[in-house]
Structures are given as C-alpha cells and as structure tokens.
Design a protein around this motif. Structure first.
Motif, PDB file in Angstrom:
ATOM      1  N   ALA A   1       7.143   1.030 -11.164  1.00  0.00           N
ATOM      2  CA  ALA A   1       6.247   0.368 -10.126  1.00  0.00           C
ATOM      3  C   ALA A   1       7.011  -0.521  -9.591  1.00  0.00           C
ATOM      4  CB  ALA A   1       5.223  -0.146 -10.925  1.00  0.00           C
ATOM      5  N   HIS A   2       8.359  -0.630  -9.389  1.00  0.00           N
ATOM      6  CA  HIS A   2       9.055  -1.841  -8.688  1.00  0.00           C
ATOM      7  C   HIS A   2       8.788  -1.558  -7.364  1.00  0.00           C
ATOM      8  CE1 HIS A   2      12.429  -4.123  -7.315  1.00  0.00           C
ATOM      9  NE2 HIS A   2      12.867  -3.222  -6.732  1.00  0.00           N
ATOM     10  N   THR A   3       8.440  -2.752  -6.548  1.00  0.00           N
ATOM     11  CA  THR A   3       7.904  -3.168  -5.323  1.00  0.00           C
ATOM     12  C   THR A   3       6.685  -2.648  -5.083  1.00  0.00           C
ATOM     13  OG1 THR A   3       8.558  -0.640  -4.316  1.00  0.00           O
ATOM     14  CG2 THR A   3      10.131  -2.367  -4.369  1.00  0.00           C
ATOM     15  N   GLY A   4       5.860  -2.076  -5.976  1.00  0.00           N
ATOM     16  CA  GLY A   4       4.326  -1.582  -5.910  1.00  0.00           C
ATOM     17  C   GLY A   4       3.547  -2.473  -6.869  1.00  0.00           C
ATOM     18  N   THR A   5       2.545  -1.867  -7.461  1.00  0.00           N
ATOM     19  CA  THR A   5       1.656  -2.761  -8.233  1.00  0.00           C
ATOM     20  C   THR A   5       1.328  -1.813  -9.567  1.00  0.00           C
ATOM     21  OG1 THR A   5       0.382  -3.420  -6.282  1.00  0.00           O
ATOM     22  CG2 THR A   5      -0.869  -3.295  -8.371  1.00  0.00           C
ATOM     23  N   ILE A   6       1.371  -2.453 -10.636  1.00  0.00           N
ATOM     24  CA  ILE A   6       0.860  -2.041 -11.926  1.00  0.00           C
ATOM     25  C   ILE A   6      -0.419  -2.424 -12.448  1.00  0.00           C
ATOM     26  CG2 ILE A   6       2.223  -3.638 -13.384  1.00  0.00           C
ATOM     27  CD1 ILE A   6       2.933  -1.356 -15.357  1.00  0.00           C
ATOM     28  N   PHE A   7      -1.281  -1.516 -12.996  1.00  0.00           N
ATOM     29  CA  PHE A   7      -2.589  -1.773 -13.469  1.00  0.00           C
ATOM     30  C   PHE A   7      -2.576  -1.698 -14.931  1.00  0.00           C
ATOM     31  CE2 PHE A   7      -6.843  -0.193 -14.268  1.00  0.00           C
ATOM     32  CZ  PHE A   7      -7.535  -1.494 -14.092  1.00  0.00           C
ATOM     33  N   LEU A   8      -2.984  -2.731 -15.682  1.00  0.00           N
ATOM     34  CA  LEU A   8      -2.871  -2.831 -17.177  1.00  0.00           C
ATOM     35  C   LEU A   8      -4.550  -2.780 -17.531  1.00  0.00           C
ATOM     36  CD1 LEU A   8      -0.168  -5.254 -17.886  1.00  0.00           C
ATOM     37  CD2 LEU A   8      -0.012  -3.028 -17.855  1.00  0.00           C
ATOM     38  N   ASP A   9      -5.185  -1.749 -17.810  1.00  0.00           N
ATOM     39  CA  ASP A   9      -6.395  -1.602 -18.286  1.00  0.00           C
ATOM     40  C   ASP A   9      -6.525  -1.861 -20.022  1.00  0.00           C
ATOM     41  OD1 ASP A   9      -9.072  -1.288 -17.970  1.00  0.00           O
ATOM     42  OD2 ASP A   9      -9.212   0.647 -17.727  1.00  0.00           O
ATOM     43  N   GLU A  10      -7.662  -2.730 -20.170  1.00  0.00           N
ATOM     44  CA  GLU A  10      -7.887  -3.007 -21.508  1.00  0.00           C
ATOM     45  C   GLU A  10      -6.891  -3.931 -22.001  1.00  0.00           C
ATOM     46  OE1 GLU A  10     -10.772  -2.711 -22.279  1.00  0.00           O
ATOM     47  OE2 GLU A  10     -11.642  -0.968 -21.137  1.00  0.00           O
ATOM     48  N   ILE A  11      -6.687  -4.785 -21.215  1.00  0.00           N
ATOM     49  CA  ILE A  11      -5.361  -5.585 -21.711  1.00  0.00           C
ATOM     50  C   ILE A  11      -5.730  -6.274 -22.898  1.00  0.00           C
ATOM     51  CG2 ILE A  11      -6.456  -7.782 -20.322  1.00  0.00           C
ATOM     52  CD1 ILE A  11      -2.505  -6.720 -20.376  1.00  0.00           C
ATOM     53  N   GLY A  12      -6.829  -6.797 -23.121  1.00  0.00           N
ATOM     54  CA  GLY A  12      -7.379  -7.483 -24.279  1.00  0.00           C
ATOM     55  C   GLY A  12      -6.912  -6.714 -25.663  1.00  0.00           C
ATOM     56  N   GLU A  13      -6.676  -5.267 -25.502  1.00  0.00           N
ATOM     57  CA  GLU A  13      -6.426  -4.642 -26.745  1.00  0.00           C
ATOM     58  C   GLU A  13      -4.874  -4.764 -27.106  1.00  0.00           C
ATOM     59  OE1 GLU A  13      -8.848  -3.443 -28.419  1.00  0.00           O
ATOM     60  OE2 GLU A  13     -10.149  -3.874 -27.044  1.00  0.00           O
TER      61      GLU A  13
ATOM     62  N   ALA B   1       0.896  -1.115  -0.098  1.00  0.00           N
ATOM     63  CA  ALA B   1      -0.155  -0.011  -0.092  1.00  0.00           C
ATOM     64  C   ALA B   1       0.772   1.308   0.051  1.00  0.00           C
ATOM     65  CB  ALA B   1      -0.924   0.050   1.360  1.00  0.00           C
ATOM     66  N   SER B   2       2.017   1.197   0.613  1.00  0.00           N
ATOM     67  CA  SER B   2       2.889   2.543   0.845  1.00  0.00           C
ATOM     68  C   SER B   2       3.592   2.705  -0.536  1.00  0.00           C
ATOM     69  CB  SER B   2       3.647   2.293   1.980  1.00  0.00           C
ATOM     70  OG  SER B   2       4.346   1.264   1.764  1.00  0.00           O
ATOM     71  N   ARG B   3       3.695   1.568  -1.385  1.00  0.00           N
ATOM     72  CA  ARG B   3       4.600   1.542  -2.569  1.00  0.00           C
ATOM     73  C   ARG B   3       3.755   2.167  -3.867  1.00  0.00           C
ATOM     74  NH1 ARG B   3       8.740   2.539  -0.880  1.00  0.00           N
ATOM     75  NH2 ARG B   3       9.703   1.940  -2.886  1.00  0.00           N
ATOM     76  N   PRO B   4       4.441   2.317  -5.059  1.00  0.00           N
ATOM     77  CA  PRO B   4       3.717   2.889  -6.237  1.00  0.00           C
ATOM     78  C   PRO B   4       2.565   2.177  -6.823  1.00  0.00           C
ATOM     79  CG  PRO B   4       6.040   2.937  -6.502  1.00  0.00           C
ATOM     80  CD  PRO B   4       5.626   2.112  -5.157  1.00  0.00           C
ATOM     81  N   PHE B   5       1.377   2.850  -7.162  1.00  0.00           N
ATOM     82  CA  PHE B   5       0.477   2.066  -7.860  1.00  0.00           C
ATOM     83  C   PHE B   5       0.509   2.910  -9.154  1.00  0.00           C
ATOM     84  CE2 PHE B   5      -3.662   2.137  -9.596  1.00  0.00           C
ATOM     85  CZ  PHE B   5      -4.164   0.791  -9.642  1.00  0.00           C
ATOM     86  N   LEU B   6       0.797   2.452 -10.588  1.00  0.00           N
ATOM     87  CA  LEU B   6       0.593   2.862 -11.768  1.00  0.00           C
ATOM     88  C   LEU B   6      -0.189   2.159 -12.461  1.00  0.00           C
ATOM     89  CD1 LEU B   6       4.447   3.442 -12.318  1.00  0.00           C
ATOM     90  CD2 LEU B   6       2.957   5.131 -11.303  1.00  0.00           C
ATOM     91  N   ALA B   7      -1.039   3.089 -13.374  1.00  0.00           N
ATOM     92  CA  ALA B   7      -2.002   2.488 -14.265  1.00  0.00           C
ATOM     93  C   ALA B   7      -1.868   3.134 -15.639  1.00  0.00           C
ATOM     94  CB  ALA B   7      -3.496   3.069 -13.711  1.00  0.00           C
ATOM     95  N   ILE B   8      -2.089   2.147 -16.491  1.00  0.00           N
ATOM     96  CA  ILE B   8      -2.050   2.445 -18.001  1.00  0.00           C
ATOM     97  C   ILE B   8      -2.884   1.516 -18.946  1.00  0.00           C
ATOM     98  CG2 ILE B   8      -0.163   0.524 -18.447  1.00  0.00           C
ATOM     99  CD1 ILE B   8       1.153   2.432 -20.293  1.00  0.00           C
ATOM    100  N   ASN B   9      -3.720   2.325 -19.666  1.00  0.00           N
ATOM    101  CA  ASN B   9      -4.581   1.933 -20.600  1.00  0.00           C
ATOM    102  C   ASN B   9      -3.868   1.404 -21.950  1.00  0.00           C
ATOM    103  OD1 ASN B   9      -6.691   1.547 -22.292  1.00  0.00           O
ATOM    104  ND2 ASN B   9      -8.379   3.051 -21.165  1.00  0.00           N
ATOM    105  N   CYS B  10      -4.019   0.251 -22.037  1.00  0.00           N
ATOM    106  CA  CYS B  10      -3.488  -0.380 -22.968  1.00  0.00           C
ATOM    107  C   CYS B  10      -4.086  -0.215 -24.415  1.00  0.00           C
ATOM    108  CB  CYS B  10      -3.254  -1.946 -22.951  1.00  0.00           C
ATOM    109  SG  CYS B  10      -2.364  -2.396 -21.680  1.00  0.00           S
ATOM    110  N   ALA B  11      -5.224   0.419 -24.575  1.00  0.00           N
ATOM    111  CA  ALA B  11      -6.102   0.843 -25.536  1.00  0.00           C
ATOM    112  C   ALA B  11      -5.784   2.150 -26.177  1.00  0.00           C
ATOM    113  CB  ALA B  11      -7.627   0.464 -25.384  1.00  0.00           C
ATOM    114  N   ALA B  12      -5.184   3.228 -25.182  1.00  0.00           N
ATOM    115  CA  ALA B  12      -5.298   4.418 -25.458  1.00  0.00           C
ATOM    116  C   ALA B  12      -4.024   4.887 -25.977  1.00  0.00           C
ATOM    117  CB  ALA B  12      -5.664   5.155 -24.323  1.00  0.00           C
ATOM    118  N   ILE B  13      -3.060   3.830 -26.314  1.00  0.00           N
ATOM    119  CA  ILE B  13      -1.545   4.466 -26.818  1.00  0.00           C
ATOM    120  C   ILE B  13      -1.259   3.343 -27.873  1.00  0.00           C
ATOM    121  CG2 ILE B  13       0.611   4.559 -26.106  1.00  0.00           C
ATOM    122  CD1 ILE B  13      -0.279   4.895 -23.516  1.00  0.00           C
ATOM    123  N   THR B  14      -0.823   3.872 -28.945  1.00  0.00           N
ATOM    124  CA  THR B  14      -0.364   2.958 -29.938  1.00  0.00           C
ATOM    125  C   THR B  14       0.701   2.021 -29.721  1.00  0.00           C
ATOM    126  OG1 THR B  14       1.574   4.401 -30.865  1.00  0.00           O
ATOM    127  CG2 THR B  14      -0.684   4.774 -31.622  1.00  0.00           C
TER     128      THR B  14
END
Length: 628
Positions: free
Chosen positions: A410-422, A367-380
């Motif tokens: 995101a090292h030691t934290g969590t990465i969130f990959l949204d729209e992974i199907g794209e 919880a005290s480490r980074p949380f990074l989110a990226i939308n896989c469908a919004a970038i080429t």
C-alpha cells in the motif's frame, strides 16, 4: 477540450465534448446533454468551465449528482473525476486544447488507368537505403527536413495522438495537399479516421474514395492519381465533380504484412500535381512510423484496460441516501479526503464503513495509488501479522520465500483495517509503531522498512470502552482517533430505504429473466417498518433474494424474507396482502406464547418445542413484538 467519457448508462463507450462555458445535463431535450433515463431529473446538473477550473452544480435533482461516489450540491471537477447522474457514469477528462476535427465520408469512386502511378513496397526507395543512395533520392532540403523531423518525433513522443498530429503537419508542409487524413484499422478490421486536416476549412467533410482505401490495404500498394477532374469517364464524372478531387496520394502503413492504416492526401486545385517523389516520400514516412505507432497504440490499449481494471477493483462505492445523517457523512468525506489524517470509522455491521473508506481514498490526492483492505477479524493472529507486515524466508515453518505485507504493497496509497477492535495486543503494538514512525519490520526480519501510507480503520465496537476495559491499547486508540465518524444505522435513516431498495433492484435486476418494475405498496411498507439489524447489507441481500424468488413484475411481500414480510405494517383497508401477513403474524405469536407457557418460561425448551435455534427465537420474538 474537456470531455465526458461514458462508463455506464445509455452513453457507455462514447465520448461527449464540452464545448461551452456552461453545459447542462438532464432528461429534457433542451439540455446540452439529454439523457433518456427516468432516474435523471428534467434539469439535473450543470458543468461550468472557467479559467480557474471546472465546477459542477446539482440543480435540485431527485437522485443527486455524485462525484466519485459522493452526492454533492456543488463541487470542483478534477481531471479523471467520476460523475454519476442517474444510471449513467462519466469520466471527466481535461487535456490540451485540440483543433476541431473534420469528419470523413467514403464514396464509391473507382480507380482507372488514366494518369495513375502504383508503387510496390519492394520499389519504395525510402524503405531500402541502398536503393535510395544509388538513385540520389531525398536530395532536396525540404524532403531531408521532413525525414529528420519525423525521425525526431518517433524517438521522442510517448503518445499516439501526438505522433499522428506531428506526422500530419510534417507531411503537408512538403506535399501541396489541400486535405489529408490518417486512417487506422479498428477491432473489426474497418478503417476509421484517427487524424484529419484541411488547409482551408470550408467543408465539414473530407470525401475519401473507399475503393482506393481497399486497394491500398489489400494489395499493400501506394497510389498516386492526377488530373481526375479532366477525365471524361461517364461513370466517374458525377462522383469526381461532387468530391472535387483532382489529385490524390494514398499509402499503406504496414506492420508485419498487415495494413495498420492509410496515409491519404488529396487536392481540389487543378494546378496541383503529385509526382513520384511525393509518393516515395510518403511511403518512406509511413514505413518509419509503422512500428512506433503500433507500439504506442498498444500502450494506449493497455492503459485503457488498466484503467478499466482499476475501476473494477475499486468496486461499487456509490453512496445512496439523502437523510440528514447521510448528509453529515458526505460532508465528513469531503473535509477529510484531502488531508493525510488517520481516520476511524465506527458503526454497526453493514452500515457501509468500507464504502466510506473507499470514498475517502478515491476523493483524496492518493486516488491513483493503491487501496488495500484487510479484515482483522477474519484471519488468525499469526497469519494476520504476516499479511500486514510480510515475512522473511525461513522465519517460520512454511515460509519458503520472502513475502511483502499489505503495508509495503500500500506504499504511497491507503490501507483499510476493518474490525480493528479484533486485533491481538501484540499486533496492536506493531501497528502503533507504524502510525508513529511510519516504519516496521517483516516477521523474522531485522531491517526497518519505511512506508508512506494513510491508515483508515473501522470497528463495530466502542474502542474507548474497550480501551478502558483493558482490551484495546489506549495509546493506539488515540492514534487512530485523529478524525472519526460513526455511521448511522439504517433504522435511523428510514427515508433512505426506498432509494436504497430501488438502487439495489436496478443493480441486481439482470439476474432475473422477467421484467421487474419495482416494489408493490405492501412490500414497501414492510421494508419501511422493519428495523434492519443487518443494515444496508441486509437490505441488499433481501432485494437480491426477492428478485431471484419472485414471479411477478412487482416485488411482493412474500418475495421478501419472512422477518421483513412479517414486520408491523400500517393497517390498510381493503389490502389483501396486509390481511394475509397480519394473520400469519398472529398465528406465529400464538405459537411462541404457547411454547413459553408449556416450557414454564424456559427459553431453550421453548425453542426446542418450536423446532428452531434459540438465537432465531430471540429474533422472532423481537419481530413479533414479544417480550421474554
């Protein structure tokens, strides 16, 4: 002592200690903490403190108690957990047991000539080593011990409170004071007690002469005053007798010619006399701690600002709803959060997949480490590879410098990959390696980079069907699908629509210059009847729109988007609003039917006759209950 720090609501900015083993919170005055908030139940929840840890239990409240954004029935409490009770949010903190603090009261006593010693900073021996050697000061063992102890503390502590408490205990060992206080300047330039002490705790208040504090801080002069109870000055007799102060010492804590604070000691014993040695020692100690204390206070302020920024970056991930489907989501979060397993979240757009990802992260050991989110469908594809894995300088046109990717950040934290199907097949292969080996290479690089991350992915597609059709790697699907959940659409939990609508109303009501009390019955009926294809996100947008466009204290059907206002409503006798919208819907149904008759069933021509886009016609037909 465990305590609650108000982050939002009526007690924002205040600290509430939790003194007993059981601490009740609710709207009733009989609770240990009474909150003036209609969204709080009369008896909302209770915090229990025990040797094995703290727990919180919801008492069947209408708006359930939440821990880190997750509604709970009963749950353990950890240091820095965030508790939501109605509109209030608190930070739960546990630290080392501290002695009870005494309060300070300023009075109007005035200094007069009498038996008073004033010490200018230029004459303070301990601030000028050459003068101290010449005068032979600090020749007694207790004074030397005090100086060495303060010097040792200054060099070792990393906390302002620890420095102040040690300073206080050191000073009162060598100076025969009965009471003592350290005052520090606040943001408004006023002096507030930061540390207090009393040799024999008989009174809850330490009276301080305000005039002394003002003189010490304005003139940067140290003060020693004796035999105050023996004076016969008529103006001062009453206040002196009431405070029972016979002798006092007051010394400024100075940084860059500004008063950071005041060291204050006094005694009510007529046999006690403070002397010049006491004044010199106290002035020297104040000079020793001024710079380190300033630095520690600055660090504390930066840490508070950092914590506030981190809470802002977390965003609003409070989850609202009590439908059975949502109870299953809460249980899933509680079970999956403590683990390191990869999580796959499915569901339609707008159902709150990222909110669940954030809730899992902020209820996990990371919880005290980074949380990074990226939308896989919004970038080429090309840019997405660089965003995820980073690139080396010169690896492609425009790569003028080395760049770290999201996985490194995101090292030691969590990465969130949204729209992974794209995600493109090439990137799917690189992601598979990250999940298997926890390592990758930057674009244009040849060095493997190890990372410690947790991956949470989300999609609105059926990845298993996509894999069978060859559009998604089957091995990647299995790697992602370690722990999975499908978010329920809003139409499958309609009982939560009023709760969500009210929550969004309170969230966005500040945009309006008029008071808004809630939704009228007709508007609630419209919202309950509508299918919400955009789910919770669409509901929030509809409520925000109604707040901006409405003109009355209640949200009316005409304030809602047309497709919501025109959804099927239960017949309500005598309701003008219902009859109005039923009539409008009937007219629209006739117009659409006539357009299809004229176009001989051609959907595109019918849309052209109506002057709307074919996609909008599809949605309108669904809203009106018409079939092609």
């Amino acid at each position: 002592m465990p305590r609650l720090v108000g982050l939002a609501g009526p007690l924002q900015g205040t600290t509430v200690p939790i003194p007993g083993e059981e601490y009740s919170i609710g709207r009733e005055e009989s609770n240990a903490l009474a909150l003036d908030d209609r969204s709080v139940s009369r008896r909302h929840c209770v915090i229990k403190l025990a040797t094995e840890g703290a727990t919180i239990r919801d008492l069947g409240s209408s708006n359930r108690t939440q821990i880190n954004g997750i509604p709970i029935d009963e749950a353990p409490l950890r240091h820095s957990d965030e508790i939501t009770i109605g509109r209030s949010r608190f930070l739960f903190l546990i630290d080392a047991e501290r002695p009870p603090q005494l309060s300070v009261a300023f009075n109007s006593m005035e200094l007069s000539a009498g038996n008073t010693v004033l010490l200018q900073r230029k004459d303070a021996l301990y601030l000028h080593p050459e003068q101290m050697l010449e005068s032979g000061a600090a020749k007694t063992a207790p004074f030397l011990k005090a100086l060495l102890q303060v010097s040792s503390v200054v060099a070792s502590v990393a906390d302002a409170d620890a420095l102040l408490n040690t300073l206080m205990s050191t000073v009162v060992e060598v100076i025969p004071a009965k009471r003592a206080a350290i005052l520090l300047s606040n943001e408004d330039g006023e002096f507030e007690p930061a540390c207090r002490w009393q040799r024999h705790r008989r009174s809850e208040e330490i009276p301080l002469p305000l005039s002394v504090v003002r003189r010490v801080t304005s003139e940067m002069v140290s003060v020693c005053w004796n035999d105050m109870l023996a004076r016969t000055d008529v103006e001062q007799a009453a206040s002196i007798v009431q405070a029972r102060i016979n002798a006092l010492l007051a010394v400024p804590i100075v940084i860059k010619e500004d008063a950071l604070g005041v060291l204050y000691l006094d005694s009510t014993d007529i046999a006690v006399q403070f002397d010049d040695d006491h004044l010199q020692l106290l002035t020297g100690i104040a000079g020793m701690v001024a710079v380190p204390l300033t630095n520690l206070l600055r660090v504390q302020r930066l840490e508070r600002e950092k914590a506030a920024l981190e809470r802002a970056l977390r965003g609003d991930y409070q989850m609202v709803g009590d439908a059975p489907a949502m109870r299953g989501v809460y249980a899933f979060i509680r079970k999956s959060a403590p683990s390191q397993a990869t999580v796959l979240i499915g569901g339609e757009s707008g159902t709150g997949k990222e909110m669940v990802a954030r809730a899992i992260h902020y209820n996990s050991p990371r919880a005290s480490r980074p949380f990074l989110a990226i939308n896989c469908a919004a970038i080429t594809e090309t840019l997405l590879e660089s965003e995820l894995f980073g690139h080396e300088r010169g690896s492609f046109t425009g790569a003028s410098a080395q760049k770290r990717g999201k996985f490194e950040e995101a090292h030691t934290g969590t990465i969130f990959l949204d729209e992974i199907g794209e995600m493109a097949p090439l990137l799917q292969a690189k992601l598979l390696r990250v999940l298997q080996e926890r390592e990758f290479e930057r674009v244009g690089g040849n060095r493997s980079i190890k990372v410690d991350i947790r991956v949470i992915a989300a999609t609105n597609r059926d990845l298993q069907l996509e894999a069978k059709a060859g559009r998604f790697r089957m091995d990647l699907f299995y790697r992602l699908n370690v722990v999975s959940i499908k978010m329920p659409p809003l139409r499958d939990r309609r009982q939560d629509i009023p709760l969500l609508a009210q929550y969004f109303l309170e969230k966005h009501a500040g945009l309006s210059s008029r008071p808004i009390s809630g939704f009228c019955p007709a508007a609630r009926s419209c919202m309950m009847a509508y299918d919400w294809p955009g789910n919770v996100r669409e509901l929030e947008n509809a409520v925000e729109r109604a707040i901006v466009l409405g003109s009355t204290e209640e949200i009316l059907p005409e304030d809602l988007p047309d497709e919501v206002a025109e959804s099927r409503l239960p017949a309500t006798a005598g309701s003008d609003g219902v009859r109005f919208h039923e009539t409008i819907r009937d007219v629209k149904r006739q117009l659409v039917t006539r357009a299809f008759e004229q176009s001989k069933g051609d959907h595109g021509q019918a849309a052209a006759l109506l002057g709307i886009h074919p996609n909008n016609l599809h949605r309108l037909m669904k809203t009106l209950g018409l079939k092609s």
